[in-house]
Scaffold this motif. Structure first.
Motif, PDB file in Angstrom:
ATOM      1  N   TYR A  10       0.829  -1.218   0.000  1.00  0.00           N
ATOM      2  CA  TYR A  10       0.000   0.000   0.000  1.00  0.00           C
ATOM      3  C   TYR A  10       0.858   1.261   0.000  1.00  0.00           C
ATOM      4  N   LYS A  11       2.041   1.166  -0.630  1.00  0.00           N
ATOM      5  CA  LYS A  11       2.968   2.304  -0.695  1.00  0.00           C
ATOM      6  C   LYS A  11       2.225   3.516  -1.279  1.00  0.00           C
ATOM      7  N   GLY A  12       2.439   4.662  -0.694  1.00  0.00           N
ATOM      8  CA  GLY A  12       1.798   5.872  -1.224  1.00  0.00           C
ATOM      9  C   GLY A  12       0.500   6.189  -0.515  1.00  0.00           C
ATOM     10  N   LEU A  13      -0.070   5.191   0.189  1.00  0.00           N
ATOM     11  CA  LEU A  13      -1.310   5.464   0.948  1.00  0.00           C
ATOM     12  C   LEU A  13      -0.948   5.806   2.388  1.00  0.00           C
ATOM     13  N   ASN A  14      -1.741   6.636   2.989  1.00  0.00           N
ATOM     14  CA  ASN A  14      -1.501   6.974   4.397  1.00  0.00           C
ATOM     15  C   ASN A  14      -2.374   6.083   5.284  1.00  0.00           C
ATOM     16  N   LEU A  15      -1.888   4.857   5.500  1.00  0.00           N
ATOM     17  CA  LEU A  15      -2.653   3.923   6.334  1.00  0.00           C
ATOM     18  C   LEU A  15      -2.602   4.390   7.781  1.00  0.00           C
ATOM     19  N   PRO A  16      -3.620   4.098   8.569  1.00  0.00           N
ATOM     20  CA  PRO A  16      -3.538   4.447   9.993  1.00  0.00           C
ATOM     21  C   PRO A  16      -2.356   3.712  10.640  1.00  0.00           C
ATOM     22  N   PRO A  17      -1.815   4.244  11.727  1.00  0.00           N
ATOM     23  CA  PRO A  17      -0.707   3.533  12.390  1.00  0.00           C
ATOM     24  C   PRO A  17      -1.232   2.244  13.014  1.00  0.00           C
ATOM     25  N   GLY A  18      -0.316   1.345  13.381  1.00  0.00           N
ATOM     26  CA  GLY A  18      -0.761   0.119  14.030  1.00  0.00           C
ATOM     27  C   GLY A  18       0.186  -1.005  13.743  1.00  0.00           C
ATOM     28  N   SER A  19      -0.132  -2.185  14.276  1.00  0.00           N
ATOM     29  CA  SER A  19       0.748  -3.326  14.055  1.00  0.00           C
ATOM     30  C   SER A  19      -0.088  -4.496  13.536  1.00  0.00           C
ATOM     31  N   MET A  20       0.519  -5.338  12.669  1.00  0.00           N
ATOM     32  CA  MET A  20      -0.237  -6.432  12.059  1.00  0.00           C
ATOM     33  C   MET A  20      -0.046  -7.751  12.811  1.00  0.00           C
ATOM     34  N   GLY A  21       0.770  -7.759  13.860  1.00  0.00           N
ATOM     35  CA  GLY A  21       0.911  -8.962  14.692  1.00  0.00           C
ATOM     36  C   GLY A  21       1.536 -10.131  13.947  1.00  0.00           C
ATOM     37  N   PRO A  63      -6.613  -7.768   6.987  1.00  0.00           N
ATOM     38  CA  PRO A  63      -6.194  -6.444   7.459  1.00  0.00           C
ATOM     39  C   PRO A  63      -7.424  -5.638   7.847  1.00  0.00           C
ATOM     40  N   THR A  64      -7.313  -4.942   8.964  1.00  0.00           N
ATOM     41  CA  THR A  64      -8.503  -4.323   9.560  1.00  0.00           C
ATOM     42  C   THR A  64      -8.166  -2.961  10.123  1.00  0.00           C
ATOM     43  N   VAL A  65      -9.069  -1.999   9.933  1.00  0.00           N
ATOM     44  CA  VAL A  65      -8.949  -0.730  10.647  1.00  0.00           C
ATOM     45  C   VAL A  65      -9.906  -0.794  11.840  1.00  0.00           C
ATOM     46  N   VAL A  66      -9.373  -0.497  13.024  1.00  0.00           N
ATOM     47  CA  VAL A  66     -10.216  -0.488  14.225  1.00  0.00           C
ATOM     48  C   VAL A  66     -10.483   0.973  14.565  1.00  0.00           C
ATOM     49  N   SER A  67     -11.747   1.310  14.781  1.00  0.00           N
ATOM     50  CA  SER A  67     -12.075   2.707  15.072  1.00  0.00           C
ATOM     51  C   SER A  67     -12.710   2.873  16.446  1.00  0.00           C
ATOM     52  N   ALA A  68     -12.022   3.660  17.290  1.00  0.00           N
ATOM     53  CA  ALA A  68     -12.591   4.036  18.581  1.00  0.00           C
ATOM     54  C   ALA A  68     -13.050   5.491  18.496  1.00  0.00           C
ATOM     55  N   ASP A  69     -13.164   5.976  17.268  1.00  0.00           N
ATOM     56  CA  ASP A  69     -13.454   7.383  17.019  1.00  0.00           C
ATOM     57  C   ASP A  69     -14.950   7.536  16.701  1.00  0.00           C
ATOM     58  N   LYS A 344     -16.771  -3.774   5.981  1.00  0.00           N
ATOM     59  CA  LYS A 344     -15.654  -3.844   5.036  1.00  0.00           C
ATOM     60  C   LYS A 344     -15.805  -2.666   4.091  1.00  0.00           C
ATOM     61  N   ALA A 345     -14.659  -2.071   3.663  1.00  0.00           N
ATOM     62  CA  ALA A 345     -14.740  -0.933   2.727  1.00  0.00           C
ATOM     63  C   ALA A 345     -15.024  -1.460   1.326  1.00  0.00           C
ATOM     64  N   ARG A 346     -16.029  -0.870   0.654  1.00  0.00           N
ATOM     65  CA  ARG A 346     -16.358  -1.318  -0.716  1.00  0.00           C
ATOM     66  C   ARG A 346     -15.470  -0.645  -1.749  1.00  0.00           C
ATOM     67  N   TYR A 354      -6.500   9.748   6.683  1.00  0.00           N
ATOM     68  CA  TYR A 354      -6.105   8.340   6.573  1.00  0.00           C
ATOM     69  C   TYR A 354      -6.767   7.704   5.365  1.00  0.00           C
ATOM     70  N   ASP A 355      -6.063   6.721   4.776  1.00  0.00           N
ATOM     71  CA  ASP A 355      -6.664   5.922   3.700  1.00  0.00           C
ATOM     72  C   ASP A 355      -7.107   4.582   4.269  1.00  0.00           C
ATOM     73  N   ILE A 356      -8.323   4.192   3.928  1.00  0.00           N
ATOM     74  CA  ILE A 356      -8.799   2.845   4.277  1.00  0.00           C
ATOM     75  C   ILE A 356      -8.957   2.122   2.936  1.00  0.00           C
ATOM     76  N   PRO A 357      -8.053   1.157   2.638  1.00  0.00           N
ATOM     77  CA  PRO A 357      -8.092   0.539   1.302  1.00  0.00           C
ATOM     78  C   PRO A 357      -9.340  -0.306   1.091  1.00  0.00           C
ATOM     79  N   ARG A 358      -9.747  -0.378  -0.166  1.00  0.00           N
ATOM     80  CA  ARG A 358     -10.871  -1.215  -0.579  1.00  0.00           C
ATOM     81  C   ARG A 358     -10.671  -2.657  -0.082  1.00  0.00           C
ATOM     82  N   ASP A 359     -11.749  -3.285   0.367  1.00  0.00           N
ATOM     83  CA  ASP A 359     -11.756  -4.678   0.851  1.00  0.00           C
ATOM     84  C   ASP A 359     -11.130  -4.861   2.234  1.00  0.00           C
ATOM     85  N   TRP A 360     -10.603  -3.804   2.810  1.00  0.00           N
ATOM     86  CA  TRP A 360     -10.136  -3.941   4.201  1.00  0.00           C
ATOM     87  C   TRP A 360     -11.354  -3.998   5.120  1.00  0.00           C
TER      88      TRP A 360
END
Ligand code: HEM
Length: 464
Positions: A10-21, A63-69, A344-346, A354-360
């Motif tokens: 996902y180079k070039g996208l501003n993904l949210p910070p985090g760790s993939m475990g 891959p998942t974005v978790v939102s507490a916002d 899931k993002a369509r 932040y960018d949330i990629p399609r299918d995440w």
């Protein structure tokens, strides 16, 4: 998924910070770890501190974005069906059914939802559910033995299950089939929240078996009803149960039909009974709230007597139970019955830079706003009075998502609130109680009382 691989892809996208475990497993185990339901839990707390309210992770193999916002959560729910769609873990879909409402989208979802909304509309609540809810509650109370410990959760399940099974399948309390279904649903619930390991003896395997057994009963009842109709026995009409109503009015295929009934039977008792149990748990520690609640219900009965009414509660009585409404809202805020949902993002979505990629996948965590000190003063305190001053700055209503928002908002919310309220009315007028054993609700992720909240009741004779 690894963090390195993700960054490359996902180079070039501003993904949210985090760790993939860990590869494959990601951070699923930490995410699922049980914790007190009045807290966010270690997984969320640690990551919010480290990354902020929006972070990425690898959960349930994706891959998942978790939102507490709260703002992002509202954005997701209000764009449901356009930018986002449901993405529940396959294990849950296998239990609830591939044609269940929580998976359906577009016109199919709209149609299934309209059936559920009609079934639980306010006029039907007034004319059908209210009286039956009261009867089911009083009938269960009549079996309680004073000073003898019992798990409240099990009794609450009986009350809410008897009500929903009557309105969906016309099965009465005490009938062998009602009892059989109730036991199957208890097993079903345990599997719905267990690790999805499909091996002999696991809770998940047992739940899949329970699903098959419940469906066999539903299909048999469907066939019987179709047969009865052919024989001229016709009870369809506004007094019909949901089975009759759908057979008559809808064009669902058999699988859609069975998954809808199963979903409503399940959603229609597990959530309400947990909320009733949580309310008693919280009230047990708040004498002041209990006294004010009891006083409200004493006044309701006194007013009824003054009007010469002695019978069952009416919709007008129910509408007067204002403080009880605050208790219900506060119970659901602090208890966090549905802590989060799965989407899931369509398409590629941008939010706050932040960018949330399609299918995440994306998980809006409703509990985060419910327990956020910037939205609720002393959020871990049971304070029903906060709902009386909703317009004051202490509480922001649009972050309250106990029943979700948007097109997937819970169709059973009015029924659930009514059931919990009627239960509280009769409970506080009839009993005082004490805890028989310490038991605290754990989020796993639905709130669960490990011992079922054992209590002992004492009959009250109030001067009313
Ligand atoms: C205190 C009790 C309850 C709570 C806290 C609750 C909460 C929720 C929440 C948060 C959702 C949204 C899920 C999502 O956004 O994906 C939902 C959906 C749903 N609930 Fe409830 N619920 C309760 C009671 C009930 C009852 C009594 C019924 C039925 C008799 C019911 C049936 C459903 C159904 C069918 C959906 C799926 C709606 C859709 O996908 O459009 N719920 N519920």
């Amino acid at each position: 998924w690894s963090l390195k691989g993700t960054e490359k892809r996902y180079k070039g996208l501003n993904l949210p910070p985090g760790s993939m475990g860990w590869p494959l497993l990601g951070e699923t185990i930490a995410f699922r770890k049980g914790h007190p339901c009045t807290r966010l839990g270690e997984y969320m707390e640690k990551r919010i501190n480290k990354y902020g309210k929006i972070f990425k992770s690898n959960l349930h193999g994706a891959p998942t974005v978790v939102s507490a916002d709260a703002e992002l959560n509202r954005f997701i729910l209000h764009n449901d069906g356009r930018l986002f769609e449901p993405s529940w873990p396959t294990s849950l879909v296998n239990i609830l059914g591939k044609k269940s409402m929580i998976i359906a989208s577009g016109d199919t979802h709209h149609y299934l939802k309209s059936l559920a909304i009609n079934f639980m509309s306010v006029p039907r609540l007034c004319s059908h559910f209210l009286g039956d809810a009261e009867q089911s509650i009083l009938q269960t109370f009549s079996t309680w033995v004073e000073h003898t410990p019992f798990p409240l959760k099990e009794e609450a399940i009986k009350m809410s299950f008897n009500l929903i099974v009557k309105h969906i399948l016309s099965k009465k309390p005490g009938e062998p089939e009602t009892e059989q279904l109730r036991k199957l649903f208890m097993c079903f619930m345990r599997g719905a929240v267990a690790m999805p390991i499909n091996l002999p003896g696991t809770a998940y395997r047992k739940a899949l078996k329970s699903r098959a057994a419940i469906l066999t009963i539903i299909y048999r009842l469907m066939a019987e009803r179709i047969h009865q109709k052919k024989d001229g026995w016709d009870e369809i009409g506004e007094d019909s149960d949901l089975l009759g109503f759908i057979l008559e009015q809808s064009n669902l295929d058999a699988e859609q039909f069975a998954d809808l009934l199963l979903g409503l039977l399940f959603g229609g008792h597990e959530t309400s009974s947990t909320a009733m149990t949580l309310a008693i748990y919280f009230l047990g520690d708040s004498r002041r709230a209990l006294e004010e609640l009891r006083e409200e219900h004493i006044q309701i009965v006194k007013l009824k007597k003054e009007r010469g009414e002695t019978g069952a509660l009416t919709w007008q009585d129910y509408k007067k139970m204002e403080f009880t409404r605050c208790i219900v809202s506060e119970t659901l805020r602090l208890g966090n019955l549905i802590r989060f949902v799965h989407r899931k993002a369509r398409s590629n979505v941008q939010f706050q830079g932040y960018d949330i990629p399609r299918d995440w996948n994306i998980i809006p965590v409703f509990a985060a706003a419910h327990l956020d000190p910037s939205l609720h003063d002393e959020p871990r305190k049971f304070n029903p009075w906060r709902w009386q001053t909703l317009s004051a700055s202490t509480t922001r209503d649009d972050s309250y998502m106990a029943f979700s928002h948007g097109i997937r908002r819970c169709p059973g919310q009015e029924l659930a609130k009514m059931e919990i309220t009627i239960f509280l009315h009769h409970f506080v007028l009839n009993f005082d109680w004490e805890s028989a054993e310490l038991d605290h609700p754990l989020a796993s992720p639905f709130p669960e009382f490990p011992k079922g909240l054992p209590i002992k009741v004492h009959k009250l004779s109030l001067d009313m």
